[in-house]
Write a protein that holds these residues in place. Sequence first.
Motif, PDB file in Angstrom:
ATOM      1  N   SER A  94       0.807  -1.197   0.028  1.00  0.00           N
ATOM      2  CA  SER A  94       0.078  -0.119   0.052  1.00  0.00           C
ATOM      3  C   SER A  94       0.883   1.206  -0.153  1.00  0.00           C
ATOM      4  CB  SER A  94      -0.853  -0.059   1.022  1.00  0.00           C
ATOM      5  OG  SER A  94      -1.970   0.993   1.086  1.00  0.00           O
ATOM      6  N   LEU A  95       0.260   2.280   0.714  1.00  0.00           N
ATOM      7  CA  LEU A  95       1.112   3.576   0.522  1.00  0.00           C
ATOM      8  C   LEU A  95       2.398   3.636   1.128  1.00  0.00           C
ATOM      9  CD1 LEU A  95      -2.093   6.208   1.317  1.00  0.00           C
ATOM     10  CD2 LEU A  95      -0.883   5.767  -0.931  1.00  0.00           C
ATOM     11  N   THR A  96       2.603   3.071   2.372  1.00  0.00           N
ATOM     12  CA  THR A  96       3.795   2.968   2.956  1.00  0.00           C
ATOM     13  C   THR A  96       4.673   2.108   2.089  1.00  0.00           C
ATOM     14  OG1 THR A  96       3.237   0.942   4.355  1.00  0.00           O
ATOM     15  CG2 THR A  96       2.971   3.015   5.229  1.00  0.00           C
ATOM     16  N   LYS A 149       5.025   1.920  -1.048  1.00  0.00           N
ATOM     17  CA  LYS A 149       5.157   2.790  -2.174  1.00  0.00           C
ATOM     18  C   LYS A 149       5.866   3.959  -1.849  1.00  0.00           C
ATOM     19  CE  LYS A 149       2.925   5.775  -5.694  1.00  0.00           C
ATOM     20  NZ  LYS A 149       1.481   6.430  -6.131  1.00  0.00           N
ATOM     21  N   ALA A 150       5.859   4.270  -0.698  1.00  0.00           N
ATOM     22  CA  ALA A 150       6.796   5.550  -0.186  1.00  0.00           C
ATOM     23  C   ALA A 150       8.171   4.886  -0.043  1.00  0.00           C
ATOM     24  CB  ALA A 150       6.215   6.203   1.184  1.00  0.00           C
ATOM     25  N   ASP A 166       4.017   1.695  11.041  1.00  0.00           N
ATOM     26  CA  ASP A 166       2.863   2.158  10.089  1.00  0.00           C
ATOM     27  C   ASP A 166       2.283   3.643  10.674  1.00  0.00           C
ATOM     28  OD1 ASP A 166       0.804   0.893   7.850  1.00  0.00           O
ATOM     29  OD2 ASP A 166      -0.093   2.113   9.407  1.00  0.00           O
ATOM     30  N   ARG A 219       3.361   7.071   8.045  1.00  0.00           N
ATOM     31  CA  ARG A 219       2.029   7.629   7.316  1.00  0.00           C
ATOM     32  C   ARG A 219       2.044   9.150   7.524  1.00  0.00           C
ATOM     33  NH1 ARG A 219      -2.889   8.194   9.756  1.00  0.00           N
ATOM     34  NH2 ARG A 219      -3.851   7.245   7.922  1.00  0.00           N
ATOM     35  N   VAL A 221       3.917  10.754   2.193  1.00  0.00           N
ATOM     36  CA  VAL A 221       3.589   9.204   2.227  1.00  0.00           C
ATOM     37  C   VAL A 221       2.013   9.179   2.014  1.00  0.00           C
ATOM     38  CG1 VAL A 221       3.421   7.336   3.604  1.00  0.00           C
ATOM     39  CG2 VAL A 221       5.641   8.666   3.592  1.00  0.00           C
ATOM     40  N   LEU A 222       1.218   9.988   2.309  1.00  0.00           N
ATOM     41  CA  LEU A 222      -0.100  10.080   2.299  1.00  0.00           C
ATOM     42  C   LEU A 222      -0.265  10.917   0.948  1.00  0.00           C
ATOM     43  CD1 LEU A 222      -1.986   9.514   5.728  1.00  0.00           C
ATOM     44  CD2 LEU A 222      -1.157   7.833   4.092  1.00  0.00           C
ATOM     45  N   GLY A 223      -1.270  10.816   0.169  1.00  0.00           N
ATOM     46  CA  GLY A 223      -1.753  11.674  -0.862  1.00  0.00           C
ATOM     47  C   GLY A 223      -2.397  12.788  -0.268  1.00  0.00           C
TER      48      GLY A 223
END
Length: 266
Positions: free
Chosen positions: A51-53, A55-56, A184, A188, A193-195
């Motif tokens: 997920s986002l973590t 991807k970052a 986590d 975030r 990290v978060l859009g």
Amino acid sequence: MDRPKSHGRLSISASLRPGELMTDRPRLKGAWTARIITLFPDAFPGILGLSLTGKALDQGLWALDPIDLRPFGEGKHRNVDDTPAGGGAGMVLRADVVAKALDQAALGTPGDRSRWPVIYVSPRGAPFTQATARRFAAADGLTVLCGRFEGVDERVLEEYGVEEVSLGDFVLTGGEIAAEAMLDATVRLLPGVLGNAASTEEESHSGGLLEHPHYTRPAEWRGRAIPEVLLSGNHGAVERWRREMAERLTEARRPDLWAAYRRGTD
């Protein structure tokens, strides 16, 4: 002289390196970094790699350096633990072994613990909260010691001024799962990290309250409709409703948080 033993992808040698040197992931200069001392380095990144973590992590917005505790062990079998002094069940991680791993993890990091906290995941530690996550995210990085067995020799925790942090009032078989949860919550909060950075300001615990309920399409489902105020287009009314719902939920479900929130608003 004992020959180094092979432990999967990592061979034991006099030159020990954290996992950062064994990955092809990019790393941006000054990226927030987590160094994890663990007997199970393959447990990482685990869910953090998704997920986002994840991807970052792949983009180099943050870095993860698992440090295998086993190569720092003593003797032919690289022992990392021993029986507890005074007797009792289980085993205890040795101070001398853990100290060598902490020294390795400290290489290249600032000595100021506000810039680089060093924590031990422990059920007797201070509760991990959203405020803790924000404090960790504001640092340059974090070193996490994952315990196993009955725990860690107290002397090494005292000698290195290790901060003990607890995920909750329960006991796990080791610190790895708790470490991933804490990371986590921390990662975030890092920039990029978060859009939508605003989402971290509205979620549970960020303002001392639990989060308000959420709804989406369809407008009606099994006879349950979305509250009309959320469809009104009146942003002021929506914000008032969300605040009211957050206060109601907090008062009903977490009286401790509600009492602290009321003290802060009095």
